[in-house]
Motif scaffolding. Sequence first.
Motif, short mmCIF file in Angstrom:
data_model
loop_
_atom_site.label_atom_id
_atom_site.label_comp_id
_atom_site.label_asym_id
_atom_site.label_seq_id
_atom_site.Cartn_x
_atom_site.Cartn_y
_atom_site.Cartn_z
N LEU A 220 33.08 10.76 45.00
CA LEU A 220 34.21 11.63 44.37
C LEU A 220 34.36 11.71 42.82
N ASN A 221 33.57 10.69 41.95
CA ASN A 221 33.49 10.98 40.54
C ASN A 221 32.54 11.89 40.41
N MET B 9 40.25 21.98 42.22
CA MET B 9 40.16 20.90 43.11
C MET B 9 41.44 21.05 43.82
N LEU B 10 41.38 20.82 45.51
CA LEU B 10 42.43 20.68 46.14
C LEU B 10 42.92 19.38 46.83
N THR B 11 43.88 18.78 46.88
CA THR B 11 44.04 17.58 47.41
C THR B 11 45.26 17.45 48.07
N VAL B 12 45.14 16.70 49.18
CA VAL B 12 46.30 16.24 49.88
C VAL B 12 46.57 14.80 50.02
N GLN B 13 47.61 14.18 49.53
CA GLN B 13 47.65 12.87 49.29
C GLN B 13 48.90 12.37 49.95
N ALA C 56 48.10 22.04 36.46
CA ALA C 56 47.88 21.21 37.93
C ALA C 56 49.11 21.70 38.48
N GLU C 57 49.42 21.79 39.81
CA GLU C 57 50.29 21.96 40.59
C GLU C 57 50.55 21.24 41.74
N TYR C 58 51.88 20.71 41.71
CA TYR C 58 52.00 19.71 42.81
C TYR C 58 53.27 20.39 43.85
N ARG C 59 53.18 20.31 44.85
CA ARG C 59 54.24 20.59 45.97
C ARG C 59 54.30 19.45 47.07
N THR C 60 55.37 19.64 47.66
CA THR C 60 55.89 18.74 48.90
C THR C 60 55.88 19.40 50.02
N ILE C 61 55.68 18.60 51.22
CA ILE C 61 56.06 19.21 52.25
C ILE C 61 56.41 17.91 53.48
N ASP C 62 57.11 18.20 54.48
CA ASP C 62 57.60 17.29 55.09
C ASP C 62 56.78 16.09 55.78
N GLU C 63 55.80 16.82 56.18
CA GLU C 63 54.70 15.89 57.05
C GLU C 63 53.44 16.14 56.64
N LEU C 64 52.62 15.34 56.51
CA LEU C 64 50.93 15.23 56.24
C LEU C 64 50.54 14.21 57.09
N VAL C 65 49.29 14.69 57.57
CA VAL C 65 48.54 13.90 58.60
C VAL C 65 47.49 12.86 57.88
N GLU C 66 46.74 13.31 57.21
CA GLU C 66 45.67 12.56 56.44
C GLU C 66 45.37 13.25 55.22
N ARG C 67 44.71 12.11 54.40
CA ARG C 67 44.06 12.58 53.00
C ARG C 67 43.13 13.54 53.12
N LEU C 68 43.19 14.32 51.97
CA LEU C 68 41.89 15.46 51.94
C LEU C 68 41.58 15.74 50.49
N ILE C 69 40.38 15.85 50.06
CA ILE C 69 39.97 16.43 48.74
C ILE C 69 38.80 17.30 48.91
N ILE C 70 39.08 18.47 48.16
CA ILE C 70 38.18 19.68 48.10
C ILE C 70 37.73 20.01 47.01
N CYS C 71 36.60 19.97 46.45
CA CYS C 71 36.17 20.68 45.25
C CYS C 71 35.53 21.89 45.46
N ASP C 72 35.91 23.02 44.76
CA ASP C 72 35.57 24.34 44.67
C ASP C 72 35.51 24.75 46.44
N GLU C 73 34.46 25.31 46.82
CA GLU C 73 34.09 25.61 48.14
C GLU C 73 32.71 24.88 48.57
N LEU D 88 38.53 23.58 56.12
CA LEU D 88 39.64 22.84 55.71
C LEU D 88 40.41 23.35 54.45
N ILE D 89 39.62 24.28 53.79
CA ILE D 89 40.53 25.04 52.85
C ILE D 89 41.51 25.93 53.37
#
Length: 314
Positions: free
Chosen positions: A112-113, A123-127, A180-197, A223-224
């Motif tokens: 990841l580093n 960078m796109l992340t789902v946490q 940096a932008e942070y948003r929330t949603i009611d339901e997430l299934v799993e973690r995801l990290i994407i760097c550029d494409e 995934l994007i």
Amino acid sequence: MSELCEEGGRLYATALRAGRIARADVEPAPCLTEFALLHPDPDDSDWLCPVSPAVALARQLNPLEHEIAERRRWATELADAFEPFMNLSTQIGSTSDSVTVLEGGERINAALNLAASQCQTEMLTVQPSDRMSERALLLGMERDRPLIERGVRIRTLYQHTARYSPEKLAYAAHLPDGKAEYRTIDELVERLIICDETVAFIPTRDDQQVALEMRHPGLVRYLIKVFEFMWNRSVPLSAGAPYEAASDGITDIQHSIAKLLVEGHVDEAIARRLGMNVRTCRAHIAKLATALGSGSRAQLGYLIAQSGILKQEN
């Protein structure tokens, strides 16, 4: 094989200079015998004569050269055996080589580093929500701040429960506004990290100790699109609580719970997907049951289906 000890080297040099050495003098240096650097004096059994260094070296090198020759022969045979398959491997290499299994937190963090250090655009992340430790918070800060300083955009999705997490709110507050932008949603299934494409990371186990590093362009693009689908349905972290009751007295989070109940999920699975503990989840279920007038779990599912609240949610 033992090494020639310092005392053995000194005694061998003495024997070479004198032409012989007393047998009693070499007792402290058994390495001389192991290296066969001395042989008995044919004229006097109390003395030993030195073997020529050239002869001694040849004796030591011959087994090594034989072993090297054997290994080279074995390497050649292996290369010949695998040569017919090399062309076949190129047909699948573009896919298999683009997905790497990472096992262990240290190896995952290192990957990841590296990906973060090479990220140039976004960078796109789902946490999904969990208890973010102070150490995890510091690691995230160390990884994200250099990205922002380079002008990389960061977009992160949390569950709505993150609005009540002091750790996540503090994390978001430490990063510059607009970077940096942070948003929330009611339901997430799993973690995801994407760097550029270029590269994406997903876990393969619940304990987060095994992950996939994917560099296949098609997989990363897919995934994007998944991320953008969720992002467009999410709410900015600064937009206020999404749990206010609607006209029917049922909150947004209870609508989400109702949907998962009808789908047959148990309390633990619902809590995990919505990022809350099981006790909080059950409290929402109880409020939902009260609002719909349900007296049992089975009846609750029926009343949810009959009430039309899921249609209203859609």
